[in-house]
Design a protein around this motif. Sequence first.
Motif, PDB file in Angstrom:
ATOM      1  N   UNK A 177       0.794  -1.213   0.000  1.00  0.00           N
ATOM      2  CA  UNK A 177       0.000   0.000   0.000  1.00  0.00           C
ATOM      3  C   UNK A 177       0.827   1.264   0.000  1.00  0.00           C
ATOM      4  N   UNK A 178       2.116   1.131   0.246  1.00  0.00           N
ATOM      5  CA  UNK A 178       3.003   2.273   0.283  1.00  0.00           C
ATOM      6  C   UNK A 178       3.494   2.678  -1.094  1.00  0.00           C
ATOM      7  N   UNK A 179       4.391   3.657  -1.115  1.00  0.00           N
ATOM      8  CA  UNK A 179       4.909   4.190  -2.368  1.00  0.00           C
ATOM      9  C   UNK A 179       6.427   4.293  -2.348  1.00  0.00           C
ATOM     10  N   UNK A 180       7.020   4.196  -3.523  1.00  0.00           N
ATOM     11  CA  UNK A 180       8.440   4.422  -3.726  1.00  0.00           C
ATOM     12  C   UNK A 180       8.608   5.145  -5.050  1.00  0.00           C
ATOM     13  N   UNK A 181       9.644   5.950  -5.148  1.00  0.00           N
ATOM     14  CA  UNK A 181       9.968   6.610  -6.396  1.00  0.00           C
ATOM     15  C   UNK A 181      11.359   6.187  -6.835  1.00  0.00           C
ATOM     16  N   UNK A 182      11.418   5.472  -7.941  1.00  0.00           N
ATOM     17  CA  UNK A 182      12.698   5.047  -8.482  1.00  0.00           C
ATOM     18  C   UNK A 182      13.250   6.114  -9.411  1.00  0.00           C
ATOM     19  N   UNK A 183      14.558   6.321  -9.342  1.00  0.00           N
ATOM     20  CA  UNK A 183      15.227   7.276 -10.208  1.00  0.00           C
ATOM     21  C   UNK A 183      16.293   6.570 -11.022  1.00  0.00           C
ATOM     22  N   UNK A 184      16.497   7.039 -12.231  1.00  0.00           N
ATOM     23  CA  UNK A 184      17.543   6.521 -13.100  1.00  0.00           C
ATOM     24  C   UNK A 184      18.297   7.710 -13.665  1.00  0.00           C
ATOM     25  N   UNK A 185      19.475   7.975 -13.115  1.00  0.00           N
ATOM     26  CA  UNK A 185      20.294   9.095 -13.562  1.00  0.00           C
ATOM     27  C   UNK A 185      21.106   8.680 -14.776  1.00  0.00           C
ATOM     28  N   UNK A 186      20.980   9.429 -15.849  1.00  0.00           N
ATOM     29  CA  UNK A 186      21.689   9.128 -17.085  1.00  0.00           C
ATOM     30  C   UNK A 186      22.874  10.071 -17.272  1.00  0.00           C
ATOM     31  N   UNK A 187      23.940   9.546 -17.832  1.00  0.00           N
ATOM     32  CA  UNK A 187      25.104  10.359 -18.165  1.00  0.00           C
ATOM     33  C   UNK A 187      25.632   9.935 -19.529  1.00  0.00           C
ATOM     34  N   UNK A 188      26.233  10.864 -20.235  1.00  0.00           N
ATOM     35  CA  UNK A 188      26.766  10.575 -21.557  1.00  0.00           C
ATOM     36  C   UNK A 188      25.816  10.922 -22.688  1.00  0.00           C
ATOM     37  N   UNK A 189      24.542  10.922 -22.410  1.00  0.00           N
ATOM     38  CA  UNK A 189      23.514  11.272 -23.387  1.00  0.00           C
ATOM     39  C   UNK A 189      22.381  11.995 -22.676  1.00  0.00           C
ATOM     40  N   UNK A 190      21.723  12.870 -23.387  1.00  0.00           N
ATOM     41  CA  UNK A 190      20.558  13.556 -22.847  1.00  0.00           C
ATOM     42  C   UNK A 190      19.360  12.630 -22.917  1.00  0.00           C
ATOM     43  N   UNK A 191      18.557  12.609 -21.863  1.00  0.00           N
ATOM     44  CA  UNK A 191      17.382  11.737 -21.867  1.00  0.00           C
ATOM     45  C   UNK A 191      16.410  12.139 -22.966  1.00  0.00           C
ATOM     46  N   UNK A 192      16.492  13.372 -23.416  1.00  0.00           N
ATOM     47  CA  UNK A 192      15.631  13.834 -24.499  1.00  0.00           C
ATOM     48  C   UNK A 192      15.956  13.157 -25.827  1.00  0.00           C
ATOM     49  N   UNK A 193      17.113  12.511 -25.915  1.00  0.00           N
ATOM     50  CA  UNK A 193      17.509  11.801 -27.122  1.00  0.00           C
ATOM     51  C   UNK A 193      17.274  10.299 -27.010  1.00  0.00           C
ATOM     52  N   UNK A 194      16.704   9.868 -25.887  1.00  0.00           N
ATOM     53  CA  UNK A 194      16.594   8.447 -25.589  1.00  0.00           C
ATOM     54  C   UNK A 194      15.170   7.975 -25.387  1.00  0.00           C
ATOM     55  N   UNK A 195      14.905   6.785 -25.886  1.00  0.00           N
ATOM     56  CA  UNK A 195      13.748   6.040 -25.422  1.00  0.00           C
ATOM     57  C   UNK A 195      14.223   5.318 -24.164  1.00  0.00           C
ATOM     58  N   UNK A 196      13.384   5.220 -23.153  1.00  0.00           N
ATOM     59  CA  UNK A 196      13.815   4.633 -21.896  1.00  0.00           C
ATOM     60  C   UNK A 196      12.711   3.763 -21.315  1.00  0.00           C
ATOM     61  N   UNK A 197      13.114   2.854 -20.430  1.00  0.00           N
ATOM     62  CA  UNK A 197      12.134   1.978 -19.837  1.00  0.00           C
ATOM     63  C   UNK A 197      12.565   1.440 -18.486  1.00  0.00           C
ATOM     64  N   UNK A 198      11.585   0.949 -17.757  1.00  0.00           N
ATOM     65  CA  UNK A 198      11.811   0.245 -16.503  1.00  0.00           C
ATOM     66  C   UNK A 198      11.393  -1.207 -16.683  1.00  0.00           C
ATOM     67  N   UNK A 199      12.235  -2.113 -16.222  1.00  0.00           N
ATOM     68  CA  UNK A 199      11.980  -3.536 -16.295  1.00  0.00           C
ATOM     69  C   UNK A 199      12.212  -4.136 -14.920  1.00  0.00           C
ATOM     70  N   UNK A 200      11.612  -5.270 -14.657  1.00  0.00           N
ATOM     71  CA  UNK A 200      11.817  -5.910 -13.365  1.00  0.00           C
ATOM     72  C   UNK A 200      11.937  -7.420 -13.515  1.00  0.00           C
ATOM     73  N   UNK A 201      12.640  -8.013 -12.564  1.00  0.00           N
ATOM     74  CA  UNK A 201      12.793  -9.452 -12.534  1.00  0.00           C
ATOM     75  C   UNK A 201      12.583  -9.942 -11.114  1.00  0.00           C
ATOM     76  N   UNK A 202      11.532 -10.723 -10.935  1.00  0.00           N
ATOM     77  CA  UNK A 202      11.221 -11.312  -9.648  1.00  0.00           C
ATOM     78  C   UNK A 202      11.867 -12.687  -9.561  1.00  0.00           C
ATOM     79  N   UNK A 203      12.076 -13.195  -8.353  1.00  0.00           N
ATOM     80  CA  UNK A 203      12.685 -14.518  -8.197  1.00  0.00           C
ATOM     81  C   UNK A 203      11.918 -15.593  -8.961  1.00  0.00           C
ATOM     82  N   UNK A 204      12.635 -16.377  -9.761  1.00  0.00           N
ATOM     83  CA  UNK A 204      12.016 -17.456 -10.512  1.00  0.00           C
ATOM     84  C   UNK A 204      11.245 -17.032 -11.737  1.00  0.00           C
ATOM     85  N   UNK A 205      11.290 -15.760 -12.078  1.00  0.00           N
ATOM     86  CA  UNK A 205      10.550 -15.262 -13.235  1.00  0.00           C
ATOM     87  C   UNK A 205      11.478 -14.568 -14.221  1.00  0.00           C
ATOM     88  N   UNK A 206      11.023 -14.469 -15.454  1.00  0.00           N
ATOM     89  CA  UNK A 206      11.781 -13.764 -16.475  1.00  0.00           C
ATOM     90  C   UNK A 206      11.624 -12.261 -16.303  1.00  0.00           C
TER      91      UNK A 206
END
Length: 127
Positions: A15-44
């Motif tokens: 029921x709580x909240x978290x905010x994940x951050x991904x700091x990029x360097x070397x390229x501007x995020x405005x030039x990138x497609x980006x995504x979040x992915x996750x892997x749980x135990x025993x899963x792809x």
Amino acid sequence: QVQLVESGGGLVQAGGSLRLSCAASGRAVSSLAMGWFRQAPGKEREVVAAISKSGISTFYADSVKGRFPISKDSAKNTLYLQMNSLKPEDTAVYYCSARQSFGGNNRYTQQSWYTSWGQGTQVTVSS
């Protein structure tokens, strides 16, 4: 390739909240497609959310749609995932990814298309 560093993971009650951050360097995020992915135990690894180069188009897994908005902040050159109403099923290692994009396609929704990856951050949701 762009360098990516995730942060913001941790232990939170259901029921709580978290905010994940991904700091990029070397390229501007405005030039990138980006995504979040996750892997749980025993899963792809699976896509959680993705955002196009322009930021106009987004994609969400059915399991998180309406709960986890994805966004980019050009001023901070950072990708975010705001995780709300967290469930134990959300427990996983979360990874940030990116690839330079020229727009006009939907490849940003597919994890196999991405070429740069962060080290991952653990999110644990307790009952």
